[in-house]
Write an enzyme that holds these catalytic residues in place. Structure first.
Site, PDB file in Angstrom:
ATOM      1  CE1 TYR A  61      -3.863   2.323   0.646  1.00 24.49           C
ATOM      2  CE2 TYR A  61      -2.399   3.338   2.255  1.00 24.49           C
ATOM      3  CZ  TYR A  61      -3.559   3.365   1.497  1.00 24.49           C
ATOM      4  OH  TYR A  61      -4.397   4.457   1.590  1.00 24.49           O
ATOM      5  CB  VAL A 115     -10.032   9.815   6.829  1.00 28.94           C
ATOM      6  CG1 VAL A 115     -11.416  10.389   6.553  1.00 28.94           C
ATOM      7  CG2 VAL A 115      -8.956  10.711   6.216  1.00 28.94           C
TER       8      VAL A 115
END
Length: 250
Positions: free
Chosen positions: A147, A180
């Site tokens: 990632y 987030v």
């Protein structure tokens, strides 16, 4: 009302959906792109000035067909938000080539394919490319070998796009979200992980999808008309001060 059109990938949920909603509030029309046809159709049905386009951004044929459909539907593209991505985390020694490719296919190849396919339309409008990377592309972190590497590559791709496409009036910028408060994050982050993130963030909280969307739409707007090649960490200060998250090792 504006006649401007934004193409947003990964638009069925999360940051992509929040960005779509904010563009519409700004008077833009939006091409909502996602491979989840059911969810995309459901959310798009409740939004005026938005049209759904089902597409796997890792497939060159899908992308070419989608961009043709979008330009035929709207007649123009003023901004492209490459938001589609997969979050597949795991220890480095357990990351086999299949997992590596699954992450790269969407997170890097998808950004490249959609960007390449929309350059002709963006040249016509002197539009904006906005790529979503991650704080994980700016600093290493646990479980993110595929990632984080994919997001670091997106950052470099953005700089390359800015350097080469500026002569056409196309701007290219990158937003790197930190933690987030999405439904997915709250479902998988344990209380220990949440507390560790809070300790590492100067603002001592997660960001919201809307806060990230505000940065994205600003960089796509005329208010940022002289801004290109920039990597903006919307992360509550995490990149500046974070020192690691031991809680993620468990």
């Amino acid at each position: 009302m504006s006649d401007k059109v934004a193409l947003v990938t990964g638009a069925a949920r999360g940051i992509g959906l929040a960005t779509t909603q904010l563009f519409i509030e700004m008077g833009w029309r939006v091409a909502m792109v996602d491979q989840d046809a059911d969810e995309l159709g459901t959310v798009a049905a409740g939004l005026n000035d938005a049209s759904p386009f089902v597409c796997d951004v890792s497939s060159p044929d899908d992308v070419d067909a989608m961009v043709s459909d979008v330009t035929r539907t709207f007649g123009r593209i003023d901004a492209v938000v490459n938001n589609a991505g997969v979050a597949d985390f795991g220890p480095i020694e357990e990351t086999d080539f299949a997992r590596w490719r699954r992450v790269m296919d969407t997170n890097l190849d998808g950004v490249f394919l959609v960007s390449q396919a929309t350059i002709p339309a963006l040249r016509e409008t002197k539009g904006a490319l906005l790529n979503i990377a991650s704080i994980s592309g700016l600093r290493a972190s646990t479980l993110r070998v595929a990632y984080g590497t994919s997001k670091a590559a997106v950052i470099q791709l953005t700089k390359q796009q800015a350097a080469e496409l500026g002569e056409y009036g196309i701007r290219a910028n990158c937003v790197c979200p930190g933690p987030v408060r999405t439904k997915l994050a709250m479902a998988v982050h344990s209380p220990e992980i949440i507390a560790a993130y809070h300790d590492a963030l100067p603002l001592n909280r997660y960001g919201t999808e809307r806060e990230i969307a505000e940065v994205i739409t600003f960089l796509c707007s005329e208010k940022a008309s002289f801004v290109t090649g920039q990597i903006v960490a919307a992360d509550g200060g995490f990149e500046s001060t974070g020192v690691g998250l031991p809680a993620l090792r468990d």
